[in-house]
Design a protein around this motif. Structure first.
Motif, short mmCIF file in Angstrom:
data_model
loop_
_atom_site.label_atom_id
_atom_site.label_comp_id
_atom_site.label_asym_id
_atom_site.label_seq_id
_atom_site.Cartn_x
_atom_site.Cartn_y
_atom_site.Cartn_z
N SER A 114 12.42 -0.17 12.25
CA SER A 114 13.56 0.48 13.01
C SER A 114 13.51 1.87 13.27
CB SER A 114 14.90 0.01 12.31
OG SER A 114 14.78 0.46 11.04
N ALA A 115 12.23 2.40 12.68
CA ALA A 115 11.87 3.70 13.04
C ALA A 115 11.38 4.07 14.55
CB ALA A 115 10.88 4.15 11.89
N PRO A 116 11.73 5.29 14.78
CA PRO A 116 11.22 5.50 16.44
C PRO A 116 9.69 5.41 16.29
CG PRO A 116 12.30 7.45 15.33
CD PRO A 116 12.62 6.26 14.29
N LEU A 124 6.95 -10.58 -5.73
CA LEU A 124 7.39 -9.28 -5.46
C LEU A 124 8.93 -8.93 -5.58
CD1 LEU A 124 7.66 -9.09 -1.48
CD2 LEU A 124 7.22 -11.15 -2.57
N ASP A 125 9.21 -7.54 -5.25
CA ASP A 125 10.46 -7.37 -4.97
C ASP A 125 11.09 -7.38 -3.56
OD1 ASP A 125 13.14 -6.11 -4.87
OD2 ASP A 125 12.64 -4.66 -6.43
N LEU A 126 11.62 -8.63 -3.30
CA LEU A 126 11.96 -9.07 -1.91
C LEU A 126 12.64 -8.11 -1.41
CD1 LEU A 126 11.27 -11.06 0.26
CD2 LEU A 126 13.24 -12.36 -0.78
N ALA A 127 13.99 -7.67 -2.16
CA ALA A 127 14.85 -6.61 -1.47
C ALA A 127 14.23 -5.49 -1.16
CB ALA A 127 16.03 -6.68 -2.38
N ARG A 128 13.38 -4.89 -2.05
CA ARG A 128 12.66 -3.71 -1.71
C ARG A 128 11.87 -3.78 -0.39
NH1 ARG A 128 10.21 -0.76 -7.11
NH2 ARG A 128 9.01 0.96 -6.03
N PHE A 129 10.85 -4.97 -0.47
CA PHE A 129 9.89 -5.14 0.49
C PHE A 129 10.74 -5.26 1.96
CE2 PHE A 129 8.64 -8.52 3.59
CZ PHE A 129 7.60 -7.82 4.17
N THR A 130 11.87 -5.89 1.86
CA THR A 130 12.59 -6.02 3.25
C THR A 130 13.19 -4.66 3.61
OG1 THR A 130 13.45 -8.31 2.64
CG2 THR A 130 14.61 -7.26 4.20
N LYS A 131 13.69 -3.91 2.71
CA LYS A 131 14.00 -2.43 2.97
C LYS A 131 12.94 -1.62 3.68
CE LYS A 131 16.38 1.58 1.50
NZ LYS A 131 15.72 2.24 2.78
N ILE A 132 11.67 -1.79 3.23
CA ILE A 132 10.77 -1.04 3.62
C ILE A 132 10.37 -1.62 5.13
CG2 ILE A 132 8.14 -0.43 3.40
CD1 ILE A 132 8.78 -0.54 0.45
N PHE A 133 10.30 -2.96 5.08
CA PHE A 133 10.06 -3.46 6.13
C PHE A 133 10.82 -3.16 7.54
CE2 PHE A 133 10.09 -7.08 9.40
CZ PHE A 133 8.92 -7.19 9.82
N VAL A 134 12.09 -3.40 7.20
CA VAL A 134 12.87 -2.96 8.25
C VAL A 134 13.16 -1.49 8.40
CG1 VAL A 134 15.72 -3.18 8.61
CG2 VAL A 134 14.68 -5.10 7.75
N TRP A 167 1.09 -1.07 0.12
CA TRP A 167 0.03 -0.17 0.01
C TRP A 167 0.83 1.15 0.05
CZ3 TRP A 167 -1.11 3.88 3.84
CH2 TRP A 167 -2.22 4.78 3.52
N LEU A 168 1.97 1.22 0.72
CA LEU A 168 2.96 2.33 0.89
C LEU A 168 3.77 2.45 -0.47
CD1 LEU A 168 4.30 1.86 4.21
CD2 LEU A 168 2.53 3.72 3.55
N ASP A 169 4.04 1.39 -1.18
CA ASP A 169 4.77 1.25 -2.12
C ASP A 169 4.28 0.24 -3.05
OD1 ASP A 169 6.68 1.26 -4.24
OD2 ASP A 169 8.47 0.99 -3.10
N PRO A 170 3.42 0.72 -4.06
CA PRO A 170 2.84 -0.51 -4.95
C PRO A 170 3.87 -1.00 -5.83
CG PRO A 170 1.41 1.34 -4.76
CD PRO A 170 2.87 1.97 -4.18
N GLY A 171 5.18 -0.39 -6.19
CA GLY A 171 6.07 -1.11 -6.81
C GLY A 171 6.62 -2.10 -6.52
#
Length: 104
Positions: free
Chosen positions: A96-98, A82-92, A33-37
């Motif tokens: 990890s955000a405050p 899906l683009d697993l690397a892109r999903f993983t980056k968004i998820f992490v 939803w945040l990044d449909p790409g």
């Protein structure tokens, strides 16, 4: 030390919520939803979801046009890759955000 703590928290979260198959369906839906790409392939399928609150509650069945039963079904965009690397980056990044503070 902060990175070690983050890694431990991420591992704990994934272990707790991903189950046997390591799928994070809700997290994937939120990231898409945040990044449909991040979705690289989808199929149009007819879907039925069990909403009976019985033992199969939430289970989904899907059919292609040629195989669907004669009943009222919803046509959906099923995300199948899906683009697993892109999903993983968004998820992490999100994990990890405050934490956000509530507005009084």
């Amino acid at each position: 030390m902060i990175f070690r703590d983050l890694e431990t928290r991420l591992r704990s979260y994934i272990a707790k919520y991903s189950g046997e198959r390591y799928y994070l369906w809700d997290e994937l839906a939120a990231c898409a939803w945040l990044d449909p790409g991040i979705i690289t392939k989808e199929r149009l399928l007819y879907m039925d979801v069990d909403l009976s609150h019985g033992p199969s509650y939430g289970q989904t069945l899907t059919w292609a046009e040629k195989l669907k039963p004669v009943t009222d079904l919803q046509l959906v965009h099923a995300q199948v890759d899906l683009d697993l690397a892109r999903f993983t980056k968004i998820f992490v990044d999100l994990m990890s955000a405050p934490p956000l503070r509530a507005i009084p």
